[in-house]
Design a protein around this motif. Structure first.
Motif, PDB file in Angstrom:
ATOM      1  N   ILE A  50       0.718  -1.171   0.140  1.00 32.78           N
ATOM      2  CA  ILE A  50       0.118  -0.171  -0.103  1.00 32.78           C
ATOM      3  C   ILE A  50       0.815   1.430   0.096  1.00 32.78           C
ATOM      4  CG2 ILE A  50      -1.790   1.363   1.374  1.00 32.78           C
ATOM      5  CD1 ILE A  50      -2.833  -1.125  -0.108  1.00 32.78           C
ATOM      6  N   ARG A  51       0.480   2.190  -0.750  1.00 34.76           N
ATOM      7  CA  ARG A  51       1.204   3.460  -0.795  1.00 34.76           C
ATOM      8  C   ARG A  51       0.130   4.571  -0.363  1.00 34.76           C
ATOM      9  NH1 ARG A  51       4.217   0.735  -0.332  1.00 34.76           N
ATOM     10  NH2 ARG A  51       5.801   0.135  -1.697  1.00 34.76           N
ATOM     11  N   THR A  52      -0.953   4.433  -0.518  1.00 36.53           N
ATOM     12  CA  THR A  52      -1.911   5.576  -0.055  1.00 36.53           C
ATOM     13  C   THR A  52      -3.021   4.984   0.906  1.00 36.53           C
ATOM     14  OG1 THR A  52      -1.628   6.777  -1.921  1.00 36.53           O
ATOM     15  CG2 THR A  52      -3.532   7.497  -0.542  1.00 36.53           C
ATOM     16  N   ILE A  53      -3.161   5.488   2.124  1.00 37.68           N
ATOM     17  CA  ILE A  53      -4.323   5.164   3.103  1.00 37.68           C
ATOM     18  C   ILE A  53      -5.204   6.071   3.128  1.00 37.68           C
ATOM     19  CG2 ILE A  53      -4.863   4.571   5.465  1.00 37.68           C
ATOM     20  CD1 ILE A  53      -2.023   3.737   5.750  1.00 37.68           C
ATOM     21  N   ILE A  54      -6.596   5.901   2.787  1.00 40.37           N
ATOM     22  CA  ILE A  54      -7.780   6.573   3.009  1.00 40.37           C
ATOM     23  C   ILE A  54      -8.659   6.113   4.226  1.00 40.37           C
ATOM     24  CG2 ILE A  54     -10.129   7.268   2.151  1.00 40.37           C
ATOM     25  CD1 ILE A  54      -8.781   7.147  -0.656  1.00 40.37           C
ATOM     26  N   GLU A  55      -8.537   7.019   5.356  1.00 36.76           N
ATOM     27  CA  GLU A  55      -8.977   6.370   6.650  1.00 36.76           C
ATOM     28  C   GLU A  55     -10.291   7.298   7.091  1.00 36.76           C
ATOM     29  OE1 GLU A  55      -9.951   5.765  10.845  1.00 36.76           O
ATOM     30  OE2 GLU A  55      -8.804   7.539  10.007  1.00 36.76           O
ATOM     31  N   ILE A  56     -11.397   6.911   7.245  1.00 41.01           N
ATOM     32  CA  ILE A  56     -12.587   7.548   7.574  1.00 41.01           C
ATOM     33  C   ILE A  56     -13.286   6.899   8.727  1.00 41.01           C
ATOM     34  CG2 ILE A  56     -14.645   8.847   6.770  1.00 41.01           C
ATOM     35  CD1 ILE A  56     -13.530   8.416   4.022  1.00 41.01           C
ATOM     36  N   GLY A  57     -13.223   7.863   9.862  1.00 39.04           N
ATOM     37  CA  GLY A  57     -14.001   7.353  10.901  1.00 39.04           C
ATOM     38  C   GLY A  57     -15.222   8.106  11.300  1.00 39.04           C
ATOM     39  N   ALA A  86     -15.431   2.406   5.581  1.00 37.34           N
ATOM     40  CA  ALA A  86     -14.937   1.812   4.539  1.00 37.34           C
ATOM     41  C   ALA A  86     -15.963   0.181   4.480  1.00 37.34           C
ATOM     42  CB  ALA A  86     -13.456   1.096   4.776  1.00 37.34           C
ATOM     43  N   ALA A  87     -16.654  -0.059   5.423  1.00 36.80           N
ATOM     44  CA  ALA A  87     -17.809  -0.912   5.366  1.00 36.80           C
ATOM     45  C   ALA A  87     -18.947  -0.818   4.588  1.00 36.80           C
ATOM     46  CB  ALA A  87     -18.370  -1.400   6.639  1.00 36.80           C
ATOM     47  N   ASN A  88     -19.147   0.522   4.003  1.00 40.06           N
ATOM     48  CA  ASN A  88     -20.093   1.095   3.291  1.00 40.06           C
ATOM     49  C   ASN A  88     -19.667   0.792   1.832  1.00 40.06           C
ATOM     50  OD1 ASN A  88     -21.750   2.706   1.844  1.00 40.06           O
ATOM     51  ND2 ASN A  88     -22.453   3.804   3.519  1.00 40.06           N
ATOM     52  N   GLU A 141      -9.010  -6.749   5.026  1.00 38.37           N
ATOM     53  CA  GLU A 141     -10.169  -7.588   5.751  1.00 38.37           C
ATOM     54  C   GLU A 141      -9.969  -6.982   7.260  1.00 38.37           C
ATOM     55  OE1 GLU A 141      -9.921 -12.115   7.876  1.00 38.37           O
ATOM     56  OE2 GLU A 141      -8.194 -11.465   6.612  1.00 38.37           O
ATOM     57  N   ARG A 142      -9.358  -6.203   7.633  1.00 37.43           N
ATOM     58  CA  ARG A 142      -9.348  -5.707   8.818  1.00 37.43           C
ATOM     59  C   ARG A 142      -9.442  -4.329   9.016  1.00 37.43           C
ATOM     60  NH1 ARG A 142      -8.885 -10.136  12.654  1.00 37.43           N
ATOM     61  NH2 ARG A 142      -7.726 -11.698  11.936  1.00 37.43           N
ATOM     62  N   PHE A 143     -10.263  -3.583   7.914  1.00 40.16           N
ATOM     63  CA  PHE A 143     -10.487  -2.384   7.665  1.00 40.16           C
ATOM     64  C   PHE A 143     -10.888  -1.332   8.851  1.00 40.16           C
ATOM     65  CE2 PHE A 143     -14.372  -4.191   6.615  1.00 40.16           C
ATOM     66  CZ  PHE A 143     -15.343  -3.249   7.299  1.00 40.16           C
ATOM     67  N   ALA A 144     -11.542  -2.025   9.733  1.00 45.72           N
ATOM     68  CA  ALA A 144     -12.278  -1.076  11.008  1.00 45.72           C
ATOM     69  C   ALA A 144     -11.478  -1.205  12.052  1.00 45.72           C
ATOM     70  CB  ALA A 144     -13.561  -1.713  11.410  1.00 45.72           C
ATOM     71  N   ILE A 145     -10.330  -1.961  12.019  1.00 47.16           N
ATOM     72  CA  ILE A 145      -9.627  -1.819  13.525  1.00 47.16           C
ATOM     73  C   ILE A 145      -7.881  -1.940  13.105  1.00 47.16           C
ATOM     74  CG2 ILE A 145     -11.380  -3.428  14.476  1.00 47.16           C
ATOM     75  CD1 ILE A 145      -8.972  -5.633  14.037  1.00 47.16           C
ATOM     76  N   MET A 146      -7.532  -0.853  12.054  1.00 44.25           N
ATOM     77  CA  MET A 146      -6.396  -0.863  11.517  1.00 44.25           C
ATOM     78  C   MET A 146      -5.700  -0.009  12.526  1.00 44.25           C
ATOM     79  SD  MET A 146      -5.596  -2.807   8.980  1.00 44.25           S
ATOM     80  CE  MET A 146      -4.356  -2.195   7.842  1.00 44.25           C
ATOM     81  N   GLY A 147      -6.365   0.981  13.111  1.00 46.72           N
ATOM     82  CA  GLY A 147      -5.897   1.962  14.230  1.00 46.72           C
ATOM     83  C   GLY A 147      -5.516   1.183  15.519  1.00 46.72           C
ATOM     84  N   ALA A 148      -6.513   0.142  15.903  1.00 44.78           N
ATOM     85  CA  ALA A 148      -6.189  -0.389  17.313  1.00 44.78           C
ATOM     86  C   ALA A 148      -4.985  -1.506  16.960  1.00 44.78           C
ATOM     87  CB  ALA A 148      -7.679  -1.317  17.563  1.00 44.78           C
ATOM     88  N   ILE A 149      -4.792  -2.048  15.728  1.00 50.63           N
ATOM     89  CA  ILE A 149      -3.639  -2.824  15.374  1.00 50.63           C
ATOM     90  C   ILE A 149      -2.612  -2.054  15.488  1.00 50.63           C
ATOM     91  CG2 ILE A 149      -2.517  -4.346  13.808  1.00 50.63           C
ATOM     92  CD1 ILE A 149      -5.569  -5.069  12.641  1.00 50.63           C
ATOM     93  N   GLY A 150      -2.419  -0.940  14.930  1.00 49.43           N
ATOM     94  CA  GLY A 150      -1.276  -0.141  14.886  1.00 49.43           C
ATOM     95  C   GLY A 150      -0.796   0.299  16.424  1.00 49.43           C
ATOM     96  N   ALA A 151      -1.963   0.434  17.337  1.00 50.74           N
ATOM     97  CA  ALA A 151      -1.670   0.908  18.458  1.00 50.74           C
ATOM     98  C   ALA A 151      -1.122  -0.256  19.424  1.00 50.74           C
ATOM     99  CB  ALA A 151      -2.771   1.256  19.346  1.00 50.74           C
ATOM    100  N   ARG A 197     -17.628   2.036  -3.906  1.00 51.75           N
ATOM    101  CA  ARG A 197     -17.653   2.195  -5.295  1.00 51.75           C
ATOM    102  C   ARG A 197     -17.496   3.674  -5.686  1.00 51.75           C
ATOM    103  NH1 ARG A 197     -24.063   2.846  -7.501  1.00 51.75           N
ATOM    104  NH2 ARG A 197     -23.474   3.693  -9.571  1.00 51.75           N
ATOM    105  N   ALA A 198     -17.936   4.740  -4.952  1.00 53.86           N
ATOM    106  CA  ALA A 198     -17.762   6.119  -4.876  1.00 53.86           C
ATOM    107  C   ALA A 198     -16.348   6.734  -5.048  1.00 53.86           C
ATOM    108  CB  ALA A 198     -18.569   7.153  -3.933  1.00 53.86           C
ATOM    109  N   PHE A 199     -15.552   6.141  -3.973  1.00 58.73           N
ATOM    110  CA  PHE A 199     -14.047   6.462  -4.245  1.00 58.73           C
ATOM    111  C   PHE A 199     -13.365   5.905  -5.513  1.00 58.73           C
ATOM    112  CE2 PHE A 199     -14.086   7.497   0.467  1.00 58.73           C
ATOM    113  CZ  PHE A 199     -13.569   8.805   0.200  1.00 58.73           C
ATOM    114  N   SER A 200     -13.702   4.807  -5.719  1.00 57.12           N
ATOM    115  CA  SER A 200     -13.118   4.169  -6.919  1.00 57.12           C
ATOM    116  C   SER A 200     -13.634   4.808  -8.268  1.00 57.12           C
ATOM    117  CB  SER A 200     -13.628   2.515  -7.314  1.00 57.12           C
ATOM    118  OG  SER A 200     -13.223   1.812  -6.270  1.00 57.12           O
ATOM    119  N   ASP A 201     -14.789   5.436  -8.535  1.00 60.30           N
ATOM    120  CA  ASP A 201     -15.202   5.979  -9.418  1.00 60.30           C
ATOM    121  C   ASP A 201     -14.570   7.525  -9.602  1.00 60.30           C
ATOM    122  OD1 ASP A 201     -16.468   3.685 -10.318  1.00 60.30           O
ATOM    123  OD2 ASP A 201     -18.614   5.073 -10.529  1.00 60.30           O
TER     124      ASP A 201
END
Length: 457
Positions: free
Chosen positions: A72-79, A196-198, A217-227, A203-207
């Protein structure tokens, strides 16, 4: 996680503004003496209690991504209340990043609020968006302005799934133009955080970005994994049982009126009555057509008000103007002769063409002219409408400075009207009386309407 960074257990729970009970419940079964790390916007009180430093969210996201998805080279993270764009170099180090400001338009709370307006769960919202083939264009910079566009589309019988898809695309466009402005979005791109579950957002970001988006796979808890990877503090979790955050609401001074409104209302000249006469009074019509209300007024040559109407625009400006003119016509039509007509407001050009208006003036000019005529000592005007707020400075009746809100509804009437509706009170009959009855108004901040709503909820 174990010492080799293998995940042993994880969970993702929406805490709905009350995280502490969930935190206590989830860690109750863990060993009492473990290494722990906290990240996220809600960590300050917890970290202060334990005497440790929170882990930066950007670093936590980047660390987890570089460990689990090295390509990965770019992260889009939205909470729920923040969004991030993080650029990584070939070694997984942060090369650049950008975050949202105090506007909720680029975060999950925006979508939550829109789903709530349509009486949908966020899961139903996600699935419905995929049905749309031609998403309509909707304002994505402010939740209140988005609501106006949604109402217009609903009145035109636009399918609900098209409206939902339009919101997703508006969200993605806003992210690209605000958070991604001047930034490189280099693929592969990882979409992380609860939003990211939406599927509609995927679809909108891809377009909008024109590239394939990867949702790990673990998109929702990446911050917790990093912590967890960065955790260094060894804590005795038995202390959490006694943990409490004592919050004393900050009270503001009670509201008060410097001068009775009646003093200024008395300065507006009105015609007491119009007796039957063969002489028809020369009259001029003024129409202010706004996003929320339509105002129609009739004055004579001495600027005395003969009749006036205040009507909801209700997304049907022509119908509102016709109703106002019809009602004034029935009231005084037989006694007057219309000599001229002027329009102002957001719909001024369209209505001027419709009624054959003589002049078209912007709202700032119209507000200043009327205020100075009523009281020539006025040097400052605050004007707040449904979607616009204005500050106007005058010197001897001439406009010397002005300022308007841009793309945020936090200082407009639509925000107050929406909150009154949420609280189940009348904006016309109850709102002001309840506000003046408060002895210690709460400090809700000066932020986005969505964040203010979360606070009073």
């Amino acid at each position: 996680m174990d010492e080799d960074n293998n995940i042993l257990e994880d969970c993702y729970i929406r805490h709905k503004g009350n995280p502490l009970p969930l935190l206590k419940e989830r860690i109750a079964s863990l060993p009492s003496d473990i290494v722990i790390g906290f990240t996220g916007t809600g960590t300050k009180g917890i970290c202060d209690f334990f005497g440790i430093s929170p882990i930066n969210e950007v670093i936590a996201q980047a660390t987890a991504t570089s460990k689990l998805n090295k390509e990965i080279r770019t992260i889009i993270e939205i909470g729920g209340s923040d969004s991030k764009l993080i650029n990584l170099d070939s070694d997984g180090n942060i090369s650049d990043f950008s975050t949202n400001t105090i506007c909720a338009a680029g975060c999950g709370s925006f979508l939550d609020q829109q789903a709530g307006r349509m009486k949908l769960t966020i899961e139903e919202f996600s699935e419905a968006s995929l049905k749309s083939e031609k998403p309509p264009r909707i304002a994505g910079r402010c939740s209140v302005f988005a609501k106006t566009d949604m109402i217009h589309l609903q009145q035109e019988a636009t399918p609900i799934y098209d409206i939902i898809a339009g919101l997703c695309f508006a969200f993605a466009r806003n992210f690209k133009s605000v958070i991604g402005k001047g930034k490189d979005i280099t693929p592969p791109v990882s979409f992380q955080g609860g939003v990211a579950a939406n599927k509609g957002m995927q679809r909108a970001f891809s377009d909008v970005l024109g590239i394939e988006i990867i949702t790990p796979e673990r998109f929702a808890i990446m911050g917790a994994i990093g912590a967890a990877i960065l955790a260094k503090d060894k804590l005795n979790l038995s202390k959490i049982k006694d943990f409490k955050i004592e919050e004393t609401p900050i009270g503001l001074e009670p509201l008060s009126l410097i001068a009775p409104i009646e003093e200024y209302q008395d300065k507006i000249k009105t015609y007491p009555c119009l007796p039957p006469s063969t002489f028809r009074l020369p009259t001029y019509i003024g129409i202010d057509i706004g996003s929320v209300s339509t105002n129609v007024v009739a004055i004579d040559e001495d600027k005395r008000v003969l009749a006036r109407r205040y009507l909801p625009t209700a997304s049907r400006p022509i119908e509102a103007v016709c109703q106002g003119l019809d009602e004034i016509g029935k009231e005084i039509g037989e006694f007057i002769e219309v000599k001229g007509c002027g329009t102002t407001g957001s719909g001024r050009y369209m209505i001027a063409d419709f009624i054959g208006g003589d002049i078209v003036k912007n709202e700032i000019t119209a507000q200043a002219r009327a205020a100075y005529d009523i009281d020539n000592s006025v040097d400052t005007i605050f004007e707040i409408g449904g979607q616009d707020s204005k500050f106007i400075s005058l010197e001897n009746g001439a406009i010397v400075d002005f300022e308007m809100n841009k793309v945020c509804a936090a200082g407009t009437g639509s925000f107050l009207e929406e909150q009154a509706e949420n609280l189940g009170i009348s904006i016309k009959d109850e709102f002001a009386n309840l506000a003046f009855s408060s002895n210690s108004p709460l400090a809700l901040g000066e932020r986005c309407t969505v964040f203010m709503e979360q606070q009073h909820t």
